[in-house]
Design an enzyme around this catalytic site. Structure first.
Site, PDB file in Angstrom:
ATOM      1  N   THR A   1      -2.774  -5.540  -9.713  1.00  0.00           N
ATOM      2  CA  THR A   1      -3.774  -4.467  -9.814  1.00  0.00           C
ATOM      3  C   THR A   1      -3.147  -3.085  -9.985  1.00  0.00           C
ATOM      4  OG1 THR A   1      -3.864  -4.208  -7.409  1.00  0.00           O
ATOM      5  CG2 THR A   1      -5.447  -5.730  -8.400  1.00  0.00           C
ATOM      6  N   ASP A   2      -1.873  -2.935  -9.545  1.00  0.00           N
ATOM      7  CA  ASP A   2      -1.314  -1.578  -9.490  1.00  0.00           C
ATOM      8  C   ASP A   2      -1.257  -0.886 -10.857  1.00  0.00           C
ATOM      9  OD1 ASP A   2      -1.096  -1.848  -6.792  1.00  0.00           O
ATOM     10  OD2 ASP A   2       1.051  -2.311  -6.789  1.00  0.00           O
TER      11      ASP A   2
ATOM     12  N   THR B   1      -0.476  -9.737  -7.212  1.00  0.00           N
ATOM     13  CA  THR B   1      -0.836 -10.250  -5.881  1.00  0.00           C
ATOM     14  C   THR B   1      -1.554 -11.589  -5.966  1.00  0.00           C
ATOM     15  OG1 THR B   1      -0.983  -8.065  -4.901  1.00  0.00           O
ATOM     16  CG2 THR B   1      -2.265  -9.780  -3.840  1.00  0.00           C
TER      17      THR B   1
ATOM     18  N   SER C   1       3.081  -6.052 -10.893  1.00  0.00           N
ATOM     19  CA  SER C   1       2.760  -5.196 -12.045  1.00  0.00           C
ATOM     20  C   SER C   1       3.497  -3.867 -12.012  1.00  0.00           C
ATOM     21  CB  SER C   1       1.249  -5.000 -12.180  1.00  0.00           C
ATOM     22  OG  SER C   1       0.754  -4.104 -11.226  1.00  0.00           O
TER      23      SER C   1
END
Ligand code: ASP
Length: 333
Positions: free
Chosen positions: A85-86, A12, A54
């Protein structure tokens, strides 16, 4: 000035709106242009290694990131890796195993809003990631929302809040206030003697089962037919699996006979599992399964992938799971 390597992988933080939703379209130089307050304070070298959401980061990408960090480890005071972040917690965990003994800080960060968004959290996250990368504290870390977390203890627990990561069953490595970045040395990974050796071989044939009441034990036959070599089971509470009507325990026995390594953890996020407490857990232990204790699921899965990538000797596998390699588990005495 401290010399920091910025490795960018997408996420992101580097995303822009497209017809199909946010996509990681910015490259490393685009990101660097957005952080003049950092590029003026440190000597920053930028290297663009991936442009991925990710969700698309998989074992091949983990190996590529690990190789890039390993190759560059002697030329910098620290390395910052921007990442979606995932799956950041998986990447941080697996890098902790692959790069055990890395002599500098390797700090993963990202953001909940793209760096070009007026309300972005990216700038704050990069600030703390750079500060941690200059700290001299060796190891793999996640920096997010003014916190620094040991990489193998990080879990993404929120999809929108800027406070997206928690340090699970482990104190924070660092936090920031008006006094600067405070490092809790007791939360750093154990020191490894000798040179860091890159060990990036992984076994991809590892499956994660979240146990649900009544799960069909035949799942283990299917996994065996598909040549899975390792299974992590998120069992109930402190540790139990059902054995009446649908007998998972006897399937654990056949899985062990077939050479599969089974690690049992708890599906509770906090505190430790202990399969010695209940009959439903002890019966599982009697089949030779390994305990995950207080490991996060991300650490348990990546540890199993990594250990099976290094060895197929059951004694060595058991030994690796009986101790902490990089701070990922607290094994009771
Ligand atoms: N889907 C994004 C990713 O993991 C989410 C993020 O970066 O926050 O790449």
């Amino acid at each position: 000035m401290k010399h920091i390597l910025l490795l960018t992988t997408g996420g992101t933080i580097a995303s822009r709106p497209t017809d199909e939703g946010l996509a990681p379209e910015m490259d490393g130089e685009d990101l660097a242009r957005r952080i003049p307050f950092l590029t003026d304070s440190y000597t920053v070298t930028v290297r663009d290694i991936l442009h991925l959401d990710s969700s698309n980061i998989q074992p091949e990408e983990w190996q590529l990131i690990a190789r890039a960090v390993y190759t560059e480890r002697t030329g910098y005071d620290g390395i910052v890796v921007t990442h979606g972040t995932d799956t950041m917690a998986y990447t941080a965990s697996v890098l902790s195993f692959m790069l055990r003994g890395i002599p500098i800080p390797v700090v993963l960060t990202g953001s909940q809003l793209p760096i070009e968004h007026p309300l972005t959290d990216a700038l704050e996250n990069l600030r703390i990631a750079f500060a941690m990368a200059c700290s001299g504290a060796a190891g793999v870390f996640v920096a997010f929302d003014r916190k620094v977390i040991l990489g193998c203890r990080a879990v993404k627990t929120r999809t929108e809040d800027f406070d997206a990561f928690e340090s699970v069953n482990w104190p924070l490595v660092g936090d920031v206030d008006a006094g600067g970045l405070h490092i809790n040395t007791a939360a750093l990974p154990p020191r490894i003697s000798g040179d860091c050796v890159l060990k990036s071989e992984l076994c991809r044939d590892v499956f994660l089962i979240k146990l649900t009441p009544g799960l069909d034990p035949e799942i283990f036959d299917m996994l065996h037919q598909m040549h899975y070599r390792g299974v992590v089971i998120e069992a109930f509470g402190a540790g139990g699996l059902h054995f009446i009507r649908r007998d998972l325990i006897s399937k654990l026995h056949s899985a062990a006979q077939a050479g599969m390594t089974v690690v049992v953890c708890s599906q509770c996020l906090y505190e430790s599992s202990d399969f010695t407490l209940y009959q439903a857990g002890q019966k599982a232990l009697a089949q030779g399964v390994l305990q995950g204790w207080d490991m996060t699921t991300e650490a348990a899965v990546t540890k199993l992938m990594w250990v099976l990538g290094q060895t197929d000797d059951p004694t060595e596998i058991r030994d690796c799971f009986s101790r902490s390699l990089c701070g990922e588990v607290s094994v009771p005495n």
